[in-house]
Design a protein around this motif. Structure first.
Motif, short mmCIF file in Angstrom:
data_model
loop_
_atom_site.label_atom_id
_atom_site.label_comp_id
_atom_site.label_asym_id
_atom_site.label_seq_id
_atom_site.Cartn_x
_atom_site.Cartn_y
_atom_site.Cartn_z
N ASP A 105 0.84 -1.20 0.00
CA ASP A 105 0.00 0.00 0.00
C ASP A 105 0.87 1.25 0.00
OD1 ASP A 105 -2.28 -1.60 0.16
OD2 ASP A 105 -2.27 -1.58 2.35
N PHE A 106 1.94 1.21 0.77
CA PHE A 106 2.89 2.34 0.77
C PHE A 106 3.52 2.50 -0.61
CE2 PHE A 106 7.49 3.21 0.90
CZ PHE A 106 7.42 4.58 1.11
N LEU A 107 3.92 1.39 -1.23
CA LEU A 107 4.54 1.47 -2.56
C LEU A 107 3.61 2.12 -3.57
CD1 LEU A 107 6.27 -2.03 -2.83
CD2 LEU A 107 7.40 0.18 -2.54
N ARG A 108 2.34 1.73 -3.57
CA ARG A 108 1.39 2.31 -4.52
C ARG A 108 1.25 3.81 -4.30
NH1 ARG A 108 -1.50 -2.39 -2.97
NH2 ARG A 108 -1.42 -3.97 -4.63
N ALA A 109 1.09 4.20 -3.03
CA ALA A 109 0.91 5.62 -2.72
C ALA A 109 2.14 6.43 -3.12
CB ALA A 109 0.61 5.80 -1.23
N ALA A 110 3.32 5.91 -2.80
CA ALA A 110 4.55 6.63 -3.12
C ALA A 110 4.73 6.74 -4.63
CB ALA A 110 5.75 5.91 -2.49
N MET A 111 4.45 5.66 -5.36
CA MET A 111 4.66 5.67 -6.80
C MET A 111 3.68 6.61 -7.49
SD MET A 111 5.17 2.37 -9.23
CE MET A 111 5.62 2.56 -10.96
N ARG A 112 2.42 6.60 -7.08
CA ARG A 112 1.45 7.53 -7.67
C ARG A 112 1.86 8.97 -7.41
NH1 ARG A 112 -2.89 3.87 -5.23
NH2 ARG A 112 -3.47 2.48 -6.95
N ASN A 113 2.29 9.24 -6.18
CA ASN A 113 2.67 10.60 -5.81
C ASN A 113 3.83 11.11 -6.64
OD1 ASN A 113 4.63 12.35 -4.01
ND2 ASN A 113 2.57 12.75 -3.27
N ARG A 114 4.90 10.31 -6.75
CA ARG A 114 6.08 10.76 -7.49
C ARG A 114 5.84 10.80 -9.00
NH1 ARG A 114 8.58 14.12 -4.96
NH2 ARG A 114 6.38 14.38 -4.49
N LEU A 115 5.00 9.90 -9.51
CA LEU A 115 4.68 9.92 -10.93
C LEU A 115 3.95 11.20 -11.28
CD1 LEU A 115 4.53 8.62 -13.72
CD2 LEU A 115 2.48 7.40 -12.97
N GLU A 116 2.97 11.59 -10.49
CA GLU A 116 2.24 12.83 -10.75
C GLU A 116 3.16 14.04 -10.65
OE1 GLU A 116 -0.85 13.32 -11.99
OE2 GLU A 116 -0.61 11.16 -12.27
N PHE A 117 4.06 14.01 -9.67
CA PHE A 117 5.00 15.11 -9.51
C PHE A 117 5.87 15.28 -10.76
CE2 PHE A 117 9.35 16.34 -8.52
CZ PHE A 117 9.15 17.61 -7.99
#
Length: 223
Positions: A105-117
């Motif tokens: 769950d952490f991996l998904r949240a981190a990846m979505r966040n950095r991808l959008e950034f």
């Protein structure tokens, strides 16, 4: 994306102007340098091109900056110390400080966040990717400003899920290094190498998460 670049450049110029009052020509030189570095990279940019874009004589640049590298450092040093850390970590510390039921769950949240950034700020990220690896002064400043804010949070997350048996026992920063490599591998490919492809980000995020978790899940006694 153009609006983001314009806002970022305005913030950068304010930061530089705090330490040294700039002339109108200096402002034009900095703006032209940022635009050209983002488009072509530092090594492929000549001071003549920057001068032409800024509408000044090339000699004017050397009256303010002894070398092209001095010009680059005048752009990046204040950015590193006052702007890059909050810029790069925008919204990311919230992700790091949130509690998650599972490591994936952490991996998904981190990846979505950095991808959008990265998608929103691609020109700025491009300058950083081009120049930081090749300039020790910039690399050291980058590490000094960012690592202390991120490293301990990541260590806590990894050790927490290691204690719960979701991740194999290995040095936490080895887990971080391998996970970051997989996440950034997709983001950089998606945003810079092949941005024209028809990417399905959610499907790709799931593939990356499954890849990381498959490699990090401890073996059962039956294996």
């Amino acid at each position: 994306m153009a609006d983001e670049m314009e806002q970022w450049l305005s913030s950068l110029l304010r930061l530089i102007d705090e330490d040294e009052k700039m002339t109108e020509r200096q402002i034009r030189i900095i703006q032209a340098a940022v635009d050209t570095f983002a488009e072509k990279g530092y090594a492929s940019t000549s001071t003549a091109e920057i001068a032409q874009k800024a509408g000044v004589a090339e000699g004017t640049i050397f009256r303010h900056y002894k070398t092209k590298k001095d010009l680059l450092l005048s752009i990046v040093t204040p950015m590193m110390s006052k702007l890059v850390a909050p810029f790069v970590l925008r919204d990311f510390l919230k992700v790091l400080d949130t509690e998650y039921r599972h490591f994936e769950d952490f991996l998904r949240a981190a990846m979505r966040n950095r991808l959008e950034f990265v998608k929103k700020n691609a020109p700025i990220v491009k300058i950083m990717l081009h120049e930081i690896p090749f300039h020790p002064e910039l690399r050291d400043k980058f590490k000094e400003e960012l690592i202390p804010q991120v490293a301990e949070r990541l260590r806590r997350i990894v050790t927490h899920f290691q204690a719960r048996g979701e991740i194999v026992e290995m040095p936490p920063f080895a887990v971080v290094r391998m996970s970051v490599s997989a996440v950034l591998g997709y983001i950089l490919t998606r945003c810079f190498l092949f941005p024209e492809y028809d990417w399905n980000d959610e499907e790709e995020i799931e593939r990356v998460v499954r890849f990381i978790m498959h490699g990090l899940t401890p073996k059962s006694g039956a294996d």
